[in-house]
Design a protein around this motif. Structure first.
Motif, PDB file in Angstrom:
ATOM      1  N   TRP A  47       0.873  -1.436  -0.032  1.00 40.15           N
ATOM      2  CA  TRP A  47       0.018  -0.069  -0.182  1.00 40.15           C
ATOM      3  C   TRP A  47       0.908   0.979   0.056  1.00 40.15           C
ATOM      4  N   ALA A  48       0.468   2.232  -0.588  1.00 40.78           N
ATOM      5  CA  ALA A  48       1.235   3.583  -0.730  1.00 40.78           C
ATOM      6  C   ALA A  48       1.489   4.098   0.815  1.00 40.78           C
ATOM      7  N   THR A  49       0.359   3.890   1.592  1.00 38.32           N
ATOM      8  CA  THR A  49       0.073   4.535   2.746  1.00 38.32           C
ATOM      9  C   THR A  49       1.246   3.676   3.610  1.00 38.32           C
ATOM     10  N   GLY A  50       1.420   2.431   3.561  1.00 36.55           N
ATOM     11  CA  GLY A  50       2.586   1.781   4.228  1.00 36.55           C
ATOM     12  C   GLY A  50       3.932   2.265   4.010  1.00 36.55           C
ATOM     13  N   ALA A  51       4.198   2.577   2.595  1.00 32.26           N
ATOM     14  CA  ALA A  51       5.449   3.107   1.958  1.00 32.26           C
ATOM     15  C   ALA A  51       5.592   4.495   2.518  1.00 32.26           C
ATOM     16  N   ALA A  52       4.714   5.194   2.605  1.00 32.80           N
ATOM     17  CA  ALA A  52       4.682   6.808   3.274  1.00 32.80           C
ATOM     18  C   ALA A  52       5.035   6.516   4.765  1.00 32.80           C
ATOM     19  N   LEU A  53       4.485   5.764   5.387  1.00 35.72           N
ATOM     20  CA  LEU A  53       4.557   5.725   6.928  1.00 35.72           C
ATOM     21  C   LEU A  53       6.126   4.907   7.366  1.00 35.72           C
ATOM     22  N   ALA A  54       6.520   4.129   6.318  1.00 29.88           N
ATOM     23  CA  ALA A  54       8.063   3.389   6.498  1.00 29.88           C
ATOM     24  C   ALA A  54       8.976   4.786   6.215  1.00 29.88           C
ATOM     25  N   THR A  55       8.707   5.737   5.467  1.00 27.26           N
ATOM     26  CA  THR A  55       9.429   6.888   5.087  1.00 27.26           C
ATOM     27  C   THR A  55       9.239   7.819   6.207  1.00 27.26           C
ATOM     28  N   ALA A  56       8.077   8.123   6.682  1.00 26.99           N
ATOM     29  CA  ALA A  56       8.049   9.007   7.881  1.00 26.99           C
ATOM     30  C   ALA A  56       8.724   8.166   9.210  1.00 26.99           C
ATOM     31  N   THR A  57       8.653   6.928   9.358  1.00 27.97           N
ATOM     32  CA  THR A  57       9.189   6.365  10.358  1.00 27.97           C
ATOM     33  C   THR A  57      10.550   6.640  10.365  1.00 27.97           C
ATOM     34  N   ASP A  58      11.323   6.472   9.278  1.00 25.89           N
ATOM     35  CA  ASP A  58      12.808   6.498   9.033  1.00 25.89           C
ATOM     36  C   ASP A  58      13.302   8.034   9.389  1.00 25.89           C
ATOM     37  N   GLY A  59      12.370   9.064   8.951  1.00 21.37           N
ATOM     38  CA  GLY A  59      12.715  10.296   9.097  1.00 21.37           C
ATOM     39  C   GLY A  59      12.585  10.758  10.888  1.00 21.37           C
ATOM     40  N   TRP A  60      11.688  10.286  11.503  1.00 20.25           N
ATOM     41  CA  TRP A  60      11.419  10.206  12.724  1.00 20.25           C
ATOM     42  C   TRP A  60      12.516   9.750  13.387  1.00 20.25           C
ATOM     43  N   ALA A  61      13.113   8.528  13.142  1.00 19.76           N
ATOM     44  CA  ALA A  61      14.196   7.986  13.728  1.00 19.76           C
ATOM     45  C   ALA A  61      15.367   8.945  13.619  1.00 19.76           C
ATOM     46  N   GLY A  62      15.701   9.283  12.462  1.00 22.34           N
ATOM     47  CA  GLY A  62      16.787  10.202  12.337  1.00 22.34           C
ATOM     48  C   GLY A  62      16.589  11.519  13.154  1.00 22.34           C
ATOM     49  N   PHE A  63      15.537  12.161  13.290  1.00 23.58           N
ATOM     50  CA  PHE A  63      15.371  13.340  13.963  1.00 23.58           C
ATOM     51  C   PHE A  63      15.555  13.127  15.425  1.00 23.58           C
TER      52      PHE A  63
END
Length: 104
Positions: A47-63
């Protein structure tokens, strides 16, 4: 006109540095303890939502990692400032003593 004399609370600066370092450690532990709960999971694979959430998770982890690291660096700077102020005060006092103005 009166000019205020700058004063530095060296023990206070040391305490604040220690408190910020403790916050950095606590922040890192809290994030690490819950980081596994952030990824979207297998239910959203494809799902596109799953990919977007995974990307957001990576960004949040970096932050979160950068924030913890910045807190650590800030704490170290506060603590080093306290040491530097103390060293400058000790050196000034030693200079006065060498000049014959010993303690009263």
């Amino acid at each position: 006109m009166y000019e205020p004399v700058p004063e530095v609370d060296i023990p206070g600066l040391t305490r604040v540095g220690s408190a910020v370092e403790a916050a950095s450690v606590t922040w890192g532990k809290a994030y690490s303890a819950h980081a596994g709960q952030l990824p979207p999971g297998d239910a959203l694979t494809g799902w596109a939502t799953g990919a977007a959430l995974a990307t957001a998770t990576d960004g949040w982890a970096g932050f979160m990692t950068r924030l913890k690291d910045e807190l650590h660096v800030y704490a170290a700077g506060l603590t080093q400032s306290a040491r530097d102020y103390q060293a400058a005060d000790d050196a000034a006092a030693a200079g006065v003593h060498r000049a014959g103005g010993g303690p009263r």
